[in-house]
Every structure is written in C-alpha cells, then in structure tokens.
Enzyme design. Sequence first.
Site, PDB file in Angstrom:
ATOM      1  N   ASP A 186       0.828  -1.204   0.000  1.00  0.00           N
ATOM      2  CA  ASP A 186       0.000   0.000   0.000  1.00  0.00           C
ATOM      3  C   ASP A 186       0.862   1.253   0.000  1.00  0.00           C
ATOM      4  O   ASP A 186       2.018   1.232   0.399  1.00  0.00           O
ATOM      5  CB  ASP A 186      -0.891   0.020   1.255  1.00  0.00           C
ATOM      6  CG  ASP A 186      -0.074  -0.113   2.526  1.00  0.00           C
ATOM      7  OD1 ASP A 186       0.864  -0.944   2.546  1.00  0.00           O
ATOM      8  OD2 ASP A 186      -0.342   0.617   3.490  1.00  0.00           O
ATOM      9  N   GLU A 187       0.282   2.316  -0.488  1.00  0.00           N
ATOM     10  CA  GLU A 187       0.812   3.665  -0.320  1.00  0.00           C
ATOM     11  C   GLU A 187       2.292   3.798  -0.673  1.00  0.00           C
ATOM     12  O   GLU A 187       3.102   4.255   0.129  1.00  0.00           O
ATOM     13  CB  GLU A 187       0.565   4.148   1.123  1.00  0.00           C
ATOM     14  CG  GLU A 187      -0.914   4.214   1.460  1.00  0.00           C
ATOM     15  CD  GLU A 187      -1.177   4.752   2.869  1.00  0.00           C
ATOM     16  OE1 GLU A 187      -2.154   5.499   3.027  1.00  0.00           O
ATOM     17  OE2 GLU A 187      -0.434   4.430   3.807  1.00  0.00           O
ATOM     18  N   VAL A 188       2.649   3.386  -1.895  1.00  0.00           N
ATOM     19  CA  VAL A 188       4.025   3.598  -2.353  1.00  0.00           C
ATOM     20  C   VAL A 188       4.156   5.063  -2.762  1.00  0.00           C
ATOM     21  O   VAL A 188       3.443   5.528  -3.649  1.00  0.00           O
ATOM     22  CB  VAL A 188       4.365   2.653  -3.515  1.00  0.00           C
ATOM     23  CG1 VAL A 188       5.766   2.947  -4.041  1.00  0.00           C
ATOM     24  CG2 VAL A 188       4.239   1.197  -3.069  1.00  0.00           C
TER      25      VAL A 188
END
Lengths: 677, 677
Positions: free
Chosen positions: B316-318
Amino acid sequence: MITTAIWLALAAAAVPPQTPAPGPGHSLMPVPATMVRQPGLLRLDSTFGVTSGEPGDGRLQRAIARAIGRLERRTGTALGKRIADSGRARLTVEVGGPGEAVQSPEENESYRLEVTPSGARLQAATTVGALRGLETLLQLVERDSLGWYLPAVRIDDTPRFPWRGLLIDVGRHFEPVEAIKRQLEAMAAVKLNVLHWHLSEDQGFRVESIRHPLLHQRGSDGHYYTQAEIRDVVAFARDRGIRVVPEFDMPGHASAWFVGYPELASGTGPYAIERRFGVFAPTFDPTRETTYQFLDAFIAEMAGLFPDRYWHIGGDEVEGSEWRASASIRAFMQAQGLADNAALQAHFNRRMSEILTRHGRRMVGWDEILHPALPATTVIQSWRGQQALREGAAKGYSGILSAGYYLDHMQTAEFHYLVDPLPAGHILTPEEAGRVMGGEACMWHEHVTEESIDSRIWPRMAAIAERFWSPREVRDVADMYRRLGVMGGRLEALGLGHESHTPRMARRLADGQDASALIRLLSLTQPVQFGERSSLQRPTQLTPLTFAVDAARPDPPAHWRTRALAAAATGSLPDAPAARRELAARFAEWAALLPALDSLARRTPRVREALPAARALARVAAIGSETLTRRAGGSLDPAWTRARLAELATLSAPQGLLRISVIPGVVRLVRGGEGPP
Amino acid sequence: MITTAIWLALAAAAVPPQTPAPGPGHSLMPVPATMVRQPGLLRLDSTFGVTSGEPGDGRLQRAIARAIGRLERRTGTALGKRIADSGRARLTVEVGGPGEAVQSPEENESYRLEVTPSGARLQAATTVGALRGLETLLQLVERDSLGWYLPAVRIDDTPRFPWRGLLIDVGRHFEPVEAIKRQLEAMAAVKLNVLHWHLSEDQGFRVESIRHPLLHQRGSDGHYYTQAEIRDVVAFARDRGIRVVPEFDMPGHASAWFVGYPELASGTGPYAIERRFGVFAPTFDPTRETTYQFLDAFIAEMAGLFPDRYWHIGGDEVEGSEWRASASIRAFMQAQGLADNAALQAHFNRRMSEILTRHGRRMVGWDEILHPALPATTVIQSWRGQQALREGAAKGYSGILSAGYYLDHMQTAEFHYLVDPLPAGHILTPEEAGRVMGGEACMWHEHVTEESIDSRIWPRMAAIAERFWSPREVRDVADMYRRLGVMGGRLEALGLGHESHTPRMARRLADGQDASALIRLLSLTQPVQFGERSSLQRPTQLTPLTFAVDAARPDPPAHWRTRALAAAATGSLPDAPAARRELAARFAEWAALLPALDSLARRTPRVREALPAARALARVAAIGSETLTRRAGGSLDPAWTRARLAELATLSAPQGLLRISVIPGVVRLVRGGEGPP
C-alpha cells in the site's frame, strides 16, 4: 525550610494530633532519611533532557528511559530527547560505578538528589542507588496552573535495612511471568530490593528442571516457569535493583517433588499433587545419601538460574508422621544419636548447608530451623513471632522479620505499618541489632490467584516498604494513609490492577446486571481473615476464587476515610459540621444498598453471597445515623452507647466471607471525643 | 420451539420495530447458523464432567480444560474432575480428527451442539470445529434461582466466511506478547480465525532476525519479538484455532528496514526510524537483484516462524519519489518497458510472488497491487472501498474486505456491523462471490498503545466478528447492541481491560484528585475520528498517548442507551413515561458535570483537555431537558426543532479531541415519533 528529620522528631514527640496532621508537604513513599525543601522549582517541559556520564551502563540508561517514559505519560508532554547532551540537560545522573555484579545486601543503595531552579542532579555511589533516586524524583513531581515541576529540594537518602522483601508463593496458585513482572515494577517504585520466590509447595513445583524433568512434568499441572522465563525474570529484577531469592521448601511442604520422584520421600507413596491446604505428611528422607546426591545436582542446576548468594530452604511445618512411621529412619536416628524429629531436621539442615556452601550459597530458612546444631551462617526468617528474631540475633544468627507482615491475613495497612523489626525500646545490643537484616512481607497463595494478586499486595505493601526503608520515627498513621492514597494512583499508572479489581470482579458476579450497588458494597467491606476463610469455606486449590470475598479487597480506602471523618465530626475544629454532613450522607447511601442488592440477588444468584454483609452494613448505617441525631440533641446516654458498641462488636464478625470495613469509623463516632481517628 | 433461521427471516421481513425488539431468547455472539430451542435444561453442578474420545489430542484437551476453568470462575462451582470418565460425563466432545496440521481457510470449522436434560454432546469434524462449539457452549450458560444450567438446544453451526480476521499493527506502536495473547483469547471467544500481524512499518521493525540482525537491532528501538516469542504466539493462536498471517509491508512503509540495511532502499539515505505518521519516501529498490536475494533469505528465515500458507507483502501507499529521483531506476524501467511506478511495483510484486511460491506461500496484498501483471493466485485485501473487492473477484482474484472495518476510525459498532463483504443485492456471479473469502478488521496503531488497545478493539470487534460468521440476514442493530453488552462482560472476565480502561486512565489525568466527574464525562464521549485527531493534534510516535481522548473509548454504551431511551420516550408504549423520567435525570446529571469538571480542572491542569466537551455536553443536556418540557406541554414548534437540530449538528463537531457520544440520542428525542432508535 524544614528537614524531614526535624519534622519526624516533632511528630514522634507530639501527642496524637486531634485531627489528621497536615502532611509534611510531600507525598514521598517511603519517606527519605533526610530532606530539605528549598525555595523555587524546576519546570518540566519539552526542554527537559537527561544526561548520564555512563553511556555504557545499560542498566542505568534503561532505567532513565523508563523514568522519562513514566514522566511523559503522566504529564502528557514529550520531554525532548531521551538522553540529551550534557549542555542542555536539566537532570544529570552521576554514579560512582555500576554496583555489584551480583547484588547483595551489602550493595550501596544511597543517593543524593538536589533540585534547583536551574537543574536537578542525582548522585549515587552505584547504579542501584541511582535507581532508588529516580523513583524519588518521579514522586517529587508536582503541578500548578502553569504545568509540571520539581520543587527545589535536597534529599540525602539511604535505607534503614538492607533486606526489604516480598515473598510471592507461586506453589499453591501459579502466577504467570507478567504478574511477577508487575509486582517487580511496583516493588521498585517503593524501593524494595528482594523478591523471595516461593517456588515449590505441596500443591506445585514451578521450575523447569532439565536434570530432573519429572519435577515440573508431574508436579506442576503444566504451570511452571521455563528456564528461559526464570532468566528473564531475574534479569528484569536486576534491572530494577531487586534480588531474586529462590525458595524450594524442604523437608516438608514437598508433596509435589515426590509425584515424579517418590524415592526422595520418607514414606512409601504413591504421591500426588496436594489439592487441600495445610500441613501434610510427605517429607524428604534425610537419612539416605541418594537424597543429598539428588539435591546437590538439583541445586547445581538451579544455581545457574538464580545468581543470588542467598538460598531459602524453607524448613517450616515439618509434619513428622512419615519419620515416625519409618523403621529405617528411626534406626538412623538412634545410630546418629538424634533424639527427636527436630534433631533429625537439624541434621538435614546441616547437610543442606554444606551443599549450599559448596555452591557458593548462604542458607536461609524459616524459624523452625533454629536449633543448637544449626550452622552459624544461616539466616533465620521469623514468621511465628518477633521472639525468634531476637533469639536468633542473640545467638549470632542474622535474621529477617516476617511475623506481622503476612499480607494474606487481610490486616490493615496500619497494622503492618506499626510492626517494626527493631522497635523503639528493643533490648538487643547494637551488635545483635546489626544482625537484623530487615523484613519481608509474605503473600501466601491459598486464596490468591493471578486475578487478585495485585489487590492483595497493593497498596498496603507500600506502607510496609516504608517501614523497611524509612527512619524508625516515621510512624504517623494518618499521614501514611494520605500518602498511600497517592501511591495507589502511582502504582495503577505503572500497570497494577488493585483499583480496577473490585469493579471487574463484581461485574462478573453480577453476570450482566448493573453491578454498581455490588461494587459500592464491596468497597465498604473486606475479606475475612485468612483463618476465618479457611474454616468457613474450606477452599482447595481447585476452588474457583471468584467469590464476593475475592472481589473485595483488604483495607479499602473507606476504612480510614470513615475513621477520619468520625474523628473530625466529634472534634471541635471548624470542619466538624461538614464531616457530620458527609457522614450522614454516607450512612443514608449505605442503608440504600440493601434493597438494591436484594433486588440484584433475585436476578443473579451469586450476589446472594454479599447479602449478609449488606444487611450488617444497613444496621451499621442505622447506628451511625442515630448517633449523629442523638449527638445533635446533646450528649449520648452511656447505656445506649455501651449497647451500640456491643452491637458494633457483634457486627464486626464475618458476614458471610466479608467483614464490614467501616465499623471502626462508626465505633469512633459512637465513642466520640477529641483525638486521633 | 423457534429456529434462529425462522426468527431471522421474520426479523428481516419486518418493518423496523417501534421499540427495541425483544431478543431472540439468547445472548450468543456470533449468532449460529441454525438453532432450535427445546424444552428442559441441563444443570451445571459438581457432578458435571467432560469426556472426549480423543485423549491424545492435546489441543482439544487443553481447550476443554480452559473452558471448564472459565465455567468454574463464572459459576463459582468446582465442576468435578476436569475430564471425567465417560459414564459420568455430562458433556461429550466428539471430533472426527485433529484438523489440518497447518490450518488453512479450508479448515472445517462447523460443529453440532445438542443439549438435553440428560447431557450435552458436541460433535465436530475437526478439533477446530470443537473449539468453536465450546465457545458457544460457554455462551449458552444461564442461571435461575436454583443455579446454573444449559438450556436444551440443538445448534448446527458453520461460518459464513472462511477468513475472519483482525489486523494488529505493532509497527507504529509496539504491543508486548501479553497484549497480543489477550487479543487472541478474545478473538477465539467470537470465533475469529486470522490474526493479521502487521510486523514492519516506517516506525518500527518488530521481529528478531538471526540472518539479518540489523533489522531488529537498528529498526525497533529495542521493541521487537524474539523468535521464541513469535513461536510462542503462533502456538498460542493455533491452540485457539487462529491462523497467524504475517505482514512485512513492502516496497513502501519500509523506513525501519533501511536503518540497518540502507542498500535495500531506492534512495541514498541515511535512513532513520520515522517518528511521524503518514506516507514517506523510503522504498525498496525493486531493480537490484541483491534486494531479491536479501528478501529470499529473509522469507526463508521467517517462514520457519510463520507456518501459515498465506503471506502478506503489504503493497500500500508507495510514495514514489525515490523511484522518480533515481537515474538507475528510471533506466531499468525504460529497459524493461515499465511505463510508470505502478508497473514497477507490479514487477516487484511478481518477483515477490515467485519467491513466496518457492517457499510454499501464497501472496496477499493491499488493493493497490491490483494490476494486469499481478499473478492470479494473489489475494487482494480491499481497504480503500468495496469496489476493489468486486473488481478483483471479477478478474479472478480471491479477496478480503477491510474497507468499513477500520477500528482506528472510531466509528460505532452499528456502522461496522452493517458493512457486509457480500451485501444483499450484490452483482457478483456465484463463482465471483465465492472468491470473497471474508473480511478483516484493522487496528492501526498511530493512536493506540499497550494501554489502550483493549478499549479500541473491544467490544466493537464482536459485532464485526458476527458479520463474518453469522448469516447475512442477522442485522438487527438493537439486538446486536443488547448482545454486545453481554459480550463485553464475557470479554472482561477473559482478562480484557476495555471496561476498566476509562476509570484507570481518568484517575491518572486527575492525578490524585477525585476522578468521578471526569470518568462520567468520558463515558458520555468518545475520541474524535482518526483523521480529525491527526490534523488537530498531530501526534507522533513519541507523543505520550495518555490524554483525555485516550481515556475515552469509541462507541461507549451510553450512545446506544440514550438512543434507545429517546425512542422509547417518544413512542406510545407503556414504558414511555419511565423513559422520559430516566432521560430527565440523565440530562440533569450531564449538566452538573460542567461545574464539577471546572473545579477539578483548576486543581489538575490536564483535566482542562476535557472542558470543551463538558461545556458542549451541558448544552446538549439543556436542549434535552427543554425538549422534554416542551413535549410535556404539547407538540414541538417546527422552527424551534429545526434550530435545535442545527445546534446539535454543530455540537457534534470535535470538542477538543472528544466528541459527544450521546448527541444522536438527543437528536432522536428532538425528532420524536415512533420508530427505531
């Protein structure tokens, strides 16, 4: 500017004050040896940082980090860097050295703490002294409308006794590692330094043995500490300056050993884990060499887990019937010229002392082991009375006092607080007195489990800890209770559960119904004494300890509060009318609990256990109300007073398994007059 | 004799009841698939014994022993021998087999429980099914004036979804082993079967690695699990039929890895443990072979600790800036024909999937990993909405729903309860629907610590657990809240601290002063939502989480209770006058809290945090009181009603970091009319 020493001298010299004495201006517990308050203060804010000149002293650094964490959680302020550079530091910690590699009773625990408006400085000869000083520092923190601060102060502190212990019996009921660690945290907060870990009993053997695995496999019901856990607890204790003294009770109280190794016993077996509580026949056979070979190997293994130089062999309550019944043991006694069982136990103790000496350990035992044949290096722990302590000291034995500090007896904090290992006016010579190493409170576990342990030990234990640390003259009961209340909150913030205990357990008894009346009743009562519960209920190890008596706690705050109110109400100070009004309101509330509990008990049968106490409390409340009414109308009729005092004495008996804690306060009200609570 | 299935059908068909519906006659949670009540009951007394035909099944025997212990503590009755001989047994447990060696989502968890006046019989295909049935049995226990009993009943139960999880994030704030075990105990009580253990984050790496020791040595601040502790937790979970799925978040949320091993990152470093919360630049370098060699060896080591066949890689959330900034990464992307960061992440995921497959593990990831290049065996965990779940299922991916189950968002139990992984009327084909494996609640730890975790998860989690286990039609909110109240007590008896939480923390805030007004206020409020606290307070990992907002708890019982009272008060049933009287008393009490807290805040500055809420609550109380008065005099003026509803909407905004939980109830009162709470 007053020194604590001066204040103490005044307090000791004064007649009992007519109302609770004003506190000495601080809430430290235990009270330090000397303390000088100075003008000014040091603010705690985000610029507050700590430095220590000992970055390599892991124990000190961890202690500082814990202390800052506790400060932060209390104040809600992130106090900057954990370890600031020395230029910005507002607290400097200086130690002369890390302390002994294996802490002993000779460890230097003294410290000096100086707080000025520009900074605080903690100095100690050893890291252990610094640990003690950090606890004092945390207790000094105060607040005003601007925020948090340390008052300017200079404290020079050192303990009165080098041995300040707490026994925890994990034999009769097991305590998991977390529960033990909680107690260690709390012990450190009140400067105790010995965990006496009672690890074997008729009801259980609690340590993993690689060498003799049937000990824990057959003797523990699966409730034992792995060796890794023992090492973990010992390291956790050392980090807090606490020694861990193991006790493996022998030759009696040893049934659990014999389940796996019946050949160690004096009888023919078979043996089983004992479920009842008391004194039982199974006893080590002290006449066989194989017994000593086994114990030698056992101690060799356990010594690797417990580095402390002291080792407790128990030695209490040898029942004796197996020795009397064995022809071979009788023959041995005759051959060795051992006149009686006491002489045979002394023979056993001498052999054990030799083994322990070989493993670098000094023997400690309960006072039954006092015998002319006992080696002079033995330490005697007195539990049957103060007499053995004095007798041992006179004969050259070092000693520890536990008589008067039995937490399972459900006495008040006041009771324990006023017991002194070396009371004023004792008759020992200075040399003999020097052999009194200190004291230990005992938390025997017949009626205690993981759920109740916190509430059984704390906060009463803090009063005993003060007895062991502070000068003898510190004995103002009113001020002790004031500070004990503060200490209770501090301990709860550390993770102890004594305050949450009664509501939590009461909710289970109420079983989904509104528990508030039950919680209130229980907060006005306490468990009956140990012996009373034993004979009234006869619980065994298999009895679930979730009764109303388990939900109540010893010496609840209402006990002292009611006494203090009663003293104020019958005194002549300006607070008397307010105290009378508050008492009247309380009496009305107590009386109202009976119908509420009656109704609750109809819906939840377990609440019935509390009804006798609710009825007794209602009667106590009625007496209290009538006393207030009669006093308002003039002085009390002596015959009425005598009758009421007699009735209150009757009501003081066990009500079910509970006892009404607020009766002493109502007695104080009926008695009347000026004077202490 | 009603079956639950019939009752459910009726409940679903009916219009919302005008007052809280009477319960279905039991307090089971989750509600079983089918249940038939029968006449009669089975008494629980000291003759009650249990037998199982599987003495060699240690997991089953330990579970039975735990169940009996819980029964004994609740009833206060020693229930005879733990495992009785079959002739005397009143409960027979029969299992077809021990279940899978490594539990999978395919494990058979169904069971049949039949209670008749002569005995109870629990049958299951596997030990895991028997574990589920034992929990049901414990919840069935009732009491009357004669004592404790099981009602005669026949239950055939099986879960709706095979994946019923709880994520615990120990990266942002660490949770010690005891805290994790407490959650596992509670999870088992509500038949959850997956602990999703979020073990690495920007703020901390929490597992000891022998192979790569700088991971925990430099990435954890010393707060990590030893490998022995991991094994201990995994075994503890298995004993309760709970799988442990580890998550090591990558390629983003990975700062803590790079403190010890900066060569794994895409940037130049140096890297530090992140103290803020959010989305940060440090990201694995997916272009170097050395990254995969490291991760291959890492997974080989960790696979020895985590036997579960599923493995969560996060995903998630790179944040992407390190990838954009690196010339070599850009060159790699161009050479490989990877159009954007999403394609590069898909490349990374494909490589990780290959490694995991080699180690016998199936990959799970957050919904950002959905990409045309994603291997078909991947499981998608949807957190940004239900859309990804449906989209994944349509594309052939198995999925788990977490959107709607974020416990850190501080929503009500009702909110979560009504979120369904496969709601009525969904548009998936049966085959696609079969790919929805279930759901997971998420306990992210920005604002949660060891002190508050119980109160953040429980008892709301029990409502979510019911959603995952029980038939879709079980959605009566009033009945859910009734049973949730019972469940709260059961969980507390298991050792959870959600009920003790507010008083304990409030006492610390009151700092020695009487905390009762603060406790009461906090029981009527709840923390603001996650995003609100983040922006209003901006806490970091170093902020001590001991504020009033931490002492309050989400969805306190007063929320639903006030709504139910308001519905009753404006209804036409006979209980309306009593409800109006109780509301009037409550409003008066709420209003009185403001002066009490004002006074307390002058003595203890930290209580000031609660004053905005106390002021708002006083105004809410005034509106409530006035509404009652006006209703007593006739119907409400529409303009006045509109103005008050607008005012209540304004008062619903954050008050400091608290929100008034009882406003929906007062809104319901102002709105008036018949209908649900």
